[in-house]
Write a protein that holds these residues in place. Structure first.
Motif, PDB file in Angstrom:
ATOM      1  N   ALA A  18      14.537  43.091  33.383  1.00 23.41           N
ATOM      2  CA  ALA A  18      14.904  43.358  34.839  1.00 23.41           C
ATOM      3  C   ALA A  18      15.078  42.067  35.278  1.00 23.41           C
ATOM      4  O   ALA A  18      16.160  41.998  36.344  1.00 23.41           O
ATOM      5  N   LEU A  19      14.194  41.179  35.127  1.00 22.41           N
ATOM      6  CA  LEU A  19      14.197  39.784  35.984  1.00 22.41           C
ATOM      7  C   LEU A  19      15.723  39.060  35.642  1.00 22.41           C
ATOM      8  O   LEU A  19      16.341  38.562  36.559  1.00 22.41           O
ATOM      9  N   GLU A  20      15.866  39.134  34.446  1.00 19.45           N
ATOM     10  CA  GLU A  20      17.346  38.501  33.721  1.00 19.45           C
ATOM     11  C   GLU A  20      18.258  39.187  34.414  1.00 19.45           C
ATOM     12  O   GLU A  20      19.286  38.529  34.671  1.00 19.45           O
ATOM     13  N   TYR A  21      18.444  40.333  34.400  1.00 16.70           N
ATOM     14  CA  TYR A  21      19.422  41.080  34.752  1.00 16.70           C
ATOM     15  C   TYR A  21      19.667  41.076  36.608  1.00 16.70           C
ATOM     16  O   TYR A  21      20.712  40.857  36.687  1.00 16.70           O
ATOM     17  N   LYS A  22      18.575  40.745  36.917  1.00 16.86           N
ATOM     18  CA  LYS A  22      18.854  40.758  38.374  1.00 16.86           C
ATOM     19  C   LYS A  22      18.720  39.291  38.661  1.00 16.86           C
ATOM     20  O   LYS A  22      19.065  38.658  39.867  1.00 16.86           O
ATOM     21  N   ASN A  23      18.814  38.146  37.865  1.00 18.36           N
ATOM     22  CA  ASN A  23      18.920  36.884  37.962  1.00 18.36           C
ATOM     23  C   ASN A  23      17.758  36.287  39.064  1.00 18.36           C
ATOM     24  O   ASN A  23      18.102  35.707  39.884  1.00 18.36           O
ATOM     25  N   ILE A  24      16.519  36.645  38.688  1.00 18.44           N
ATOM     26  CA  ILE A  24      15.583  36.340  39.387  1.00 18.44           C
ATOM     27  C   ILE A  24      14.629  35.209  38.760  1.00 18.44           C
ATOM     28  O   ILE A  24      14.298  35.351  37.694  1.00 18.44           O
ATOM     29  N   PRO A  25      14.617  33.792  39.208  1.00 18.08           N
ATOM     30  CA  PRO A  25      13.884  32.886  38.531  1.00 18.08           C
ATOM     31  C   PRO A  25      12.486  33.235  38.366  1.00 18.08           C
ATOM     32  O   PRO A  25      11.537  33.598  39.586  1.00 18.08           O
ATOM     33  N   VAL A  26      11.744  33.018  37.496  1.00 13.79           N
ATOM     34  CA  VAL A  26      10.352  33.504  37.040  1.00 13.79           C
ATOM     35  C   VAL A  26       9.780  32.316  36.196  1.00 13.79           C
ATOM     36  O   VAL A  26      10.516  31.837  35.208  1.00 13.79           O
ATOM     37  N   ARG A  80      20.495  42.370  44.783  1.00 12.16           N
ATOM     38  CA  ARG A  80      20.519  42.121  43.280  1.00 12.16           C
ATOM     39  C   ARG A  80      20.988  43.521  42.573  1.00 12.16           C
ATOM     40  O   ARG A  80      20.964  44.638  43.070  1.00 12.16           O
ATOM     41  N   PRO A  81      21.603  43.455  41.331  1.00 12.37           N
ATOM     42  CA  PRO A  81      21.904  44.471  40.646  1.00 12.37           C
ATOM     43  C   PRO A  81      21.034  45.696  40.574  1.00 12.37           C
ATOM     44  O   PRO A  81      19.843  45.084  40.097  1.00 12.37           O
ATOM     45  N   SER A  82      21.400  46.717  40.769  1.00  6.58           N
ATOM     46  CA  SER A  82      20.227  47.946  40.688  1.00  6.58           C
ATOM     47  C   SER A  82      20.146  48.456  39.108  1.00  6.58           C
ATOM     48  O   SER A  82      21.072  48.609  38.612  1.00  6.58           O
ATOM     49  N   ASP A 202      23.838  39.959  27.573  1.00  7.63           N
ATOM     50  CA  ASP A 202      23.273  38.510  27.810  1.00  7.63           C
ATOM     51  C   ASP A 202      21.988  38.902  28.206  1.00  7.63           C
ATOM     52  O   ASP A 202      20.952  38.212  27.865  1.00  7.63           O
ATOM     53  N   SER A 203      21.506  39.755  29.252  1.00  6.24           N
ATOM     54  CA  SER A 203      20.187  39.925  29.944  1.00  6.24           C
ATOM     55  C   SER A 203      19.341  40.409  28.677  1.00  6.24           C
ATOM     56  O   SER A 203      18.034  40.109  28.764  1.00  6.24           O
ATOM     57  N   TYR A 204      19.739  41.336  27.768  1.00  6.02           N
ATOM     58  CA  TYR A 204      19.008  41.730  26.754  1.00  6.02           C
ATOM     59  C   TYR A 204      18.376  40.471  25.930  1.00  6.02           C
ATOM     60  O   TYR A 204      17.284  40.568  25.521  1.00  6.02           O
ATOM     61  N   GLN A 205      19.478  39.757  25.345  1.00  4.69           N
ATOM     62  CA  GLN A 205      19.370  38.652  24.606  1.00  4.69           C
ATOM     63  C   GLN A 205      18.192  37.760  25.090  1.00  4.69           C
ATOM     64  O   GLN A 205      17.702  37.180  24.286  1.00  4.69           O
TER      65      GLN A 205
END
Length: 217
Positions: A18-26, A80-82, A202-205
């Motif tokens: 979810a964080l990758e998909y929404k491009n949220i730094p963590v 961010r993308p939902s 990409d977000s999965y990988q």
């Protein structure tokens, strides 16, 4: 933000994705579930059950439980993308599919459950594996039955026709477990089609356990 996670935890993977998909730094902080680190006073202060994931916000507030964390991200970062369909009926369907995994399959494979099988019932490793295989297979059969036939004709199939959703973020980590326990997906053609497509994202990988596995694991 910091995400306390275990590299192979399926619920941790949901949040990483979810964080990758929404491009949220963590910042990722690995918590070892196998050596007692999760039972340390420091981690129990974050999560009273000693589980992962735990999301620590910038102000020190901690959030627990993967779907609750993702729901928080949805409600606070609306730009961010939902991962929730906008239509209420589709949203309910997505959450129902997610709960087939989250409430149906996942809890029965948690280490405390399989640990009880061994310590209380004397189950061998082979019997514990058979237990996991049974619940994964039966849960995926339910999931498959809830999917639209359109999955088989789509060029980019997801669990709902609306696109990537919370359902997919629960499904794919569970399929990772299915492969670990040698559960065949041959009787689940819709799930197989979804898996093939989602593996290309990409977000999965980037959120995959192999990308976050500690060097000493």
């Amino acid at each position: 933000m910091k995400l306390y996670h275990y590299w192979r935890s399926t619920s941790s993977w949901r949040v990483r994705w979810a964080l990758e998909y929404k491009n949220i730094p963590v910042e990722l902080v690995h918590i070892n579930l196998l050596n007692g680190e999760s039972e340390s006073p420091a981690h129990l202060a974050r999560h009273p059950a000693g589980y992962v994931p735990v999301l620590e916000l910038d102000d020190g507030t901690t959030l627990i439980e993967s779907l609750a964390i993702i729901n928080y991200l949805e409600n606070t970062l609306k730009d961010r993308p939902s991962l929730y369909p906008s239509n209420p009926l589709d949203r309910a369907r997505a959450l129902a599919l997610a709960e087939v995994i989250n409430a149906g399959i996942h809890p029965l494979q948690n280490p405390p459950v399989t640990g009880m099988l061994a310590t209380v019932l004397g189950a061998s490793q082979e019997q514990q594996t058979a237990w996991n295989q049974h619940w994964i297979r039966s849960g995926l059969a339910i999931y498959e039955s809830m999917l639209s036939d359109s999955v088989l004709t789509s060029t980019s199939p997801t669990s709902l026709e609306t696109g990537l959703s919370i359902a997919d973020l629960c499904l794919m980590p569970q399929l990772y477990n299915a492969h670990r326990y040698n559960v065949s997906l041959d009787t689940f053609p819709k799930i197989q089609a979804i898996e093939k497509h989602l593996k290309t994202l990409d977000s999965y990988q980037k959120s995959h356990p192999d990308r976050t596995k500690p060097v000493d694991a």
